[in-house]
Design a protein around this motif. Structure first.
Motif, PDB file in Angstrom:
ATOM      1  N   ASP A  48     -47.672  17.865  11.995  1.00 46.45           N
ATOM      2  CA  ASP A  48     -48.340  18.604  13.062  1.00 46.45           C
ATOM      3  C   ASP A  48     -47.923  18.137  14.454  1.00 46.45           C
ATOM      4  O   ASP A  48     -48.766  17.895  15.332  1.00 46.45           O
ATOM      5  N   SER A  49     -46.632  18.044  14.682  1.00 48.68           N
ATOM      6  CA  SER A  49     -46.171  17.696  16.022  1.00 48.68           C
ATOM      7  C   SER A  49     -46.597  18.769  17.016  1.00 48.68           C
ATOM      8  O   SER A  49     -46.415  19.958  16.757  1.00 48.68           O
ATOM      9  N   PRO A  50     -47.159  18.380  18.158  1.00 46.72           N
ATOM     10  CA  PRO A  50     -47.517  19.367  19.172  1.00 46.72           C
ATOM     11  C   PRO A  50     -46.376  19.681  20.134  1.00 46.72           C
ATOM     12  O   PRO A  50     -46.581  20.414  21.103  1.00 46.72           O
ATOM     13  N   SER A  51     -45.186  19.136  19.881  1.00 46.10           N
ATOM     14  CA  SER A  51     -44.090  19.244  20.839  1.00 46.10           C
ATOM     15  C   SER A  51     -43.168  20.404  20.518  1.00 46.10           C
ATOM     16  O   SER A  51     -42.879  20.703  19.349  1.00 46.10           O
ATOM     17  N   ASP A  52     -42.671  21.045  21.571  1.00 45.12           N
ATOM     18  CA  ASP A  52     -41.642  22.060  21.438  1.00 45.12           C
ATOM     19  C   ASP A  52     -40.295  21.397  21.180  1.00 45.12           C
ATOM     20  O   ASP A  52     -39.655  21.628  20.157  1.00 45.12           O
ATOM     21  N   VAL A  53     -39.862  20.524  22.087  1.00 38.17           N
ATOM     22  CA  VAL A  53     -38.548  19.887  21.999  1.00 38.17           C
ATOM     23  C   VAL A  53     -38.620  18.374  22.194  1.00 38.17           C
ATOM     24  O   VAL A  53     -37.931  17.625  21.519  1.00 38.17           O
ATOM     25  N   GLY A  54     -39.458  17.898  23.100  1.00 36.17           N
ATOM     26  CA  GLY A  54     -39.370  16.516  23.538  1.00 36.17           C
ATOM     27  C   GLY A  54     -40.030  15.515  22.626  1.00 36.17           C
ATOM     28  O   GLY A  54     -41.049  15.782  21.975  1.00 36.17           O
ATOM     29  N   GLY A  55     -39.459  14.312  22.585  1.00 35.51           N
ATOM     30  CA  GLY A  55     -40.027  13.183  21.879  1.00 35.51           C
ATOM     31  C   GLY A  55     -39.378  11.902  22.363  1.00 35.51           C
ATOM     32  O   GLY A  55     -38.231  11.917  22.826  1.00 35.51           O
ATOM     33  N   VAL A  56     -40.089  10.785  22.280  1.00 38.10           N
ATOM     34  CA  VAL A  56     -39.533   9.514  22.710  1.00 38.10           C
ATOM     35  C   VAL A  56     -40.098   8.391  21.850  1.00 38.10           C
ATOM     36  O   VAL A  56     -41.279   8.409  21.473  1.00 38.10           O
ATOM     37  N   ALA A  57     -39.254   7.421  21.506  1.00 36.55           N
ATOM     38  CA  ALA A  57     -39.656   6.254  20.723  1.00 36.55           C
ATOM     39  C   ALA A  57     -40.025   5.121  21.671  1.00 36.55           C
ATOM     40  O   ALA A  57     -39.228   4.753  22.542  1.00 36.55           O
ATOM     41  N   ILE A  58     -41.211   4.547  21.481  1.00 37.25           N
ATOM     42  CA  ILE A  58     -41.706   3.502  22.365  1.00 37.25           C
ATOM     43  C   ILE A  58     -42.839   2.771  21.640  1.00 37.25           C
ATOM     44  O   ILE A  58     -43.555   3.366  20.832  1.00 37.25           O
ATOM     45  N   ASP A  59     -42.990   1.492  21.922  1.00 42.27           N
ATOM     46  CA  ASP A  59     -44.110   0.729  21.364  1.00 42.27           C
ATOM     47  C   ASP A  59     -45.344   1.041  22.197  1.00 42.27           C
ATOM     48  O   ASP A  59     -45.603   0.414  23.222  1.00 42.27           O
ATOM     49  N   ALA A 116     -26.683  14.174  15.423  1.00 39.54           N
ATOM     50  CA  ALA A 116     -27.292  15.390  15.952  1.00 39.54           C
ATOM     51  C   ALA A 116     -27.558  16.362  14.821  1.00 39.54           C
ATOM     52  O   ALA A 116     -27.197  16.126  13.660  1.00 39.54           O
ATOM     53  N   LYS A 117     -28.162  17.471  15.169  1.00 37.29           N
ATOM     54  CA  LYS A 117     -28.489  18.562  14.258  1.00 37.29           C
ATOM     55  C   LYS A 117     -28.553  19.837  15.092  1.00 37.29           C
ATOM     56  O   LYS A 117     -28.454  19.791  16.317  1.00 37.29           O
ATOM     57  N   PRO A 118     -28.697  20.997  14.476  1.00 38.09           N
ATOM     58  CA  PRO A 118     -28.869  22.206  15.280  1.00 38.09           C
ATOM     59  C   PRO A 118     -30.326  22.410  15.668  1.00 38.09           C
ATOM     60  O   PRO A 118     -31.234  21.896  15.001  1.00 38.09           O
ATOM     61  N   TRP A 119     -30.553  23.132  16.737  1.00 40.44           N
ATOM     62  CA  TRP A 119     -31.908  23.611  17.029  1.00 40.44           C
ATOM     63  C   TRP A 119     -32.285  24.661  15.979  1.00 40.44           C
ATOM     64  O   TRP A 119     -33.284  24.542  15.301  1.00 40.44           O
ATOM     65  N   ARG A 120     -31.412  25.633  15.844  1.00 41.16           N
ATOM     66  CA  ARG A 120     -31.512  26.619  14.781  1.00 41.16           C
ATOM     67  C   ARG A 120     -30.101  26.886  14.288  1.00 41.16           C
ATOM     68  O   ARG A 120     -29.216  27.220  15.067  1.00 41.16           O
ATOM     69  N   ALA A 121     -29.857  26.713  13.016  1.00 44.45           N
ATOM     70  CA  ALA A 121     -28.516  26.885  12.471  1.00 44.45           C
ATOM     71  C   ALA A 121     -28.091  28.354  12.535  1.00 44.45           C
ATOM     72  O   ALA A 121     -28.894  29.254  12.290  1.00 44.45           O
ATOM     73  N   THR A 124     -28.444  18.083   4.211  1.00 45.63           N
ATOM     74  CA  THR A 124     -28.276  19.536   4.274  1.00 45.63           C
ATOM     75  C   THR A 124     -29.434  20.236   3.576  1.00 45.63           C
ATOM     76  O   THR A 124     -29.320  21.403   3.211  1.00 45.63           O
ATOM     77  N   ALA A 125     -30.537  19.514   3.399  1.00 45.94           N
ATOM     78  CA  ALA A 125     -31.664  20.059   2.653  1.00 45.94           C
ATOM     79  C   ALA A 125     -32.952  20.066   3.474  1.00 45.94           C
ATOM     80  O   ALA A 125     -34.052  20.102   2.905  1.00 45.94           O
ATOM     81  N   LEU A 126     -32.828  20.043   4.794  1.00 45.36           N
ATOM     82  CA  LEU A 126     -34.020  20.133   5.625  1.00 45.36           C
ATOM     83  C   LEU A 126     -34.641  21.523   5.512  1.00 45.36           C
ATOM     84  O   LEU A 126     -33.922  22.522   5.413  1.00 45.36           O
ATOM     85  N   PRO A 127     -35.963  21.620   5.555  1.00 48.93           N
ATOM     86  CA  PRO A 127     -36.590  22.947   5.594  1.00 48.93           C
ATOM     87  C   PRO A 127     -36.131  23.727   6.823  1.00 48.93           C
ATOM     88  O   PRO A 127     -35.902  23.154   7.891  1.00 48.93           O
ATOM     89  N   THR A 128     -35.971  25.024   6.671  1.00 49.99           N
ATOM     90  CA  THR A 128     -35.558  25.857   7.798  1.00 49.99           C
ATOM     91  C   THR A 128     -36.600  25.782   8.906  1.00 49.99           C
ATOM     92  O   THR A 128     -37.789  25.979   8.660  1.00 49.99           O
ATOM     93  N   ALA A 129     -36.157  25.496  10.117  1.00 53.44           N
ATOM     94  CA  ALA A 129     -37.080  25.363  11.247  1.00 53.44           C
ATOM     95  C   ALA A 129     -36.251  25.174  12.511  1.00 53.44           C
ATOM     96  O   ALA A 129     -35.029  25.099  12.472  1.00 53.44           O
ATOM     97  N   TYR A 130     -36.959  25.102  13.617  1.00 55.55           N
ATOM     98  CA  TYR A 130     -36.354  24.679  14.878  1.00 55.55           C
ATOM     99  C   TYR A 130     -36.531  23.166  14.973  1.00 55.55           C
ATOM    100  O   TYR A 130     -37.648  22.660  14.848  1.00 55.55           O
ATOM    101  N   TYR A 131     -35.424  22.439  15.249  1.00 57.87           N
ATOM    102  CA  TYR A 131     -35.476  20.978  15.234  1.00 57.87           C
ATOM    103  C   TYR A 131     -35.084  20.401  16.588  1.00 57.87           C
ATOM    104  O   TYR A 131     -34.101  20.821  17.197  1.00 57.87           O
TER     105      TYR A 131
END
Length: 377
Positions: free
Chosen positions: A63-74, A351-356, A12-19
């Motif tokens: 410095d993520s360049p992404s708005d929403v998307g991300g994927v885990a892959i080798d 999960a988490k909120p995009w914006r609380a 509950t201590a994440l910096p305020t942001a869009y996640y």
């Protein structure tokens, strides 16, 4: 059928942001899943479970360049899972206290909502698909040296959200879904695409029409009725009062679709719900057929506090459904991911909120919420 999920607030201590930029993956090669979440155009974090109610947070990258998307892959084939966000990837540092190394593979790619990994050219190795409000639907070939720029191929025009893959015509090649249409991978090379309609999603209501509300879904390609043909499940992801439905691939080759509604709101009898910006399709009750998980988000909320749902497939072919509310705690979910995190053979949810929202159960705090699956069937 009784589902039992025990909620644990793990941060509950994440910096305020869009996640967003969420994923589950074994980042430290210990055989268990870790959770990844990133800020829009900011920092990316990963979480390690010590026990269900205690997790450690680590900085994955900046410095993520992404708005929403991300994927885990080798990405680099070294046996360690990396992370792709927008036009950059992060090489696994192999140490929890050392951030991953950032490499930009396309500096011009911005506004990315969806990122998917799939083998589009039938070479046995996954490629990276993206869809962006500021560009198009496209895929990138990971080169032998992935620290260099990646070759890019256009699939077709974009909408805000709703990218997934699956073989929709049964020819053995992976095709691409973009909410209202699908792109046929004509020769299996990923370089020749033909567009085919699927059917409309729900138009935004008159009182909610920002640009991102149009043609924005979550969708999953799957065989809902068990006939060996790929269908598609949808949720309306960016509008209040949306629907949940699946499209039956009636002719088996993706040229004739029949709509089956799973949930349609009756606004004369119930409050308007928030947007369903999460979707998982899988066997959630152990009976061998496909069920649906989704939840309401906070940022595009409804008239009452958000809830989390499982839609149970009663007849095994997607013709009859029962809704189960698995969480009603005034905490919403956005880009939720499912996996067996505790190792008990059941799918947990995180999960988490995009914006609380200010009126949530934590007084407007941003959070990460883990639902431990303790169901018995």
């Amino acid at each position: 059928m009784t589902f039992r999920f025990v909620p644990h607030l793990i941060d509950t201590a994440l910096p305020t942001a869009y996640y967003a930029q969420t994923a589950l993956a074994d980042l430290d090669n210990d055989g268990s899943l870790e959770y990844i979440v990133g800020q829009q155009y900011g920092d990316i974090y990963w979480y390690k479970m010590q026990r269900a109610d205690q997790w450690s947070r680590h900085l994955l990258g900046v410095d993520s360049p992404s708005d929403v998307g991300g994927v885990a892959i080798d990405v680099d084939g070294d046996g360690w899972v990396d992370f792709v966000a927008g036009g950059a990837w992060y090489r696994n540092s192999r140490h929890p206290d050392v951030p991953f190394t950032r490499f930009v593979f396309d500096p011009a790619l911005t506004g990315v909502h969806d990122v998917v990994a799939a083998d589009l050219d039938d070479d046995g190795r996954p490629e990276i698909l993206t869809m962006s409000d500021k560009s198009d639907a496209r895929w990138y070939k990971i080169p032998a040296d992935p620290t260099m720029l990646w070759p890019v191929h256009t699939i077709g025009p974009a909408v805000h959200a709703g990218l997934s893959v699956g073989d929709l015509n049964g020819n053995g090649h992976l095709d691409v879904v973009r909410t209202d249409i699908w792109f046929e991978n004509v020769d299996g090379s990923g370089t020749v695409w033909a567009q085919h309609p699927i059917g409309p999603n729900t138009p935004p209501p008159p009182d909610f029409r920002p640009y991102f509300a149009f043609d924005a879904t979550y969708n999953v390609v799957c065989d809902m009725n068990g006939n060996g043909v790929s269908d598609i499940v949808f949720t309306d992801a960016e509008i209040p009062g949306g629907k949940i439905w699946w499209m039956e691939n009636a002719d088996g080759v993706g040229l004739s679709w029949v709509r089956h509604d799973v949930y349609v709101p009756d606004l004369n009898r119930e409050p308007r719900r928030g947007a369903y910006h999460s979707l998982h399709v899988g066997d959630l009750d152990g009976d061998g057929d496909l069920d649906i998980f989704t939840c309401e988000m906070e940022a595009v909320g409804g008239e009452v506090p958000p809830r989390w749902f499982i839609l149970e497939n009663l007849d095994g072919v997607g013709g009859a459904w029962r809704e189960h509310v698995i969480l009603d705690a005034n905490l919403g979910g956005h880009a939720a991911v499912l996996g067996d995190i505790t190792g008990n053979g059941l799918l947990d949810i995180i999960a988490k909120p995009w914006r609380a929202r200010k009126a949530n159960a934590l007084g407007g705090k941003t959070y990460v919420l883990f639902l431990e699956n303790q169901s018995t069937f």
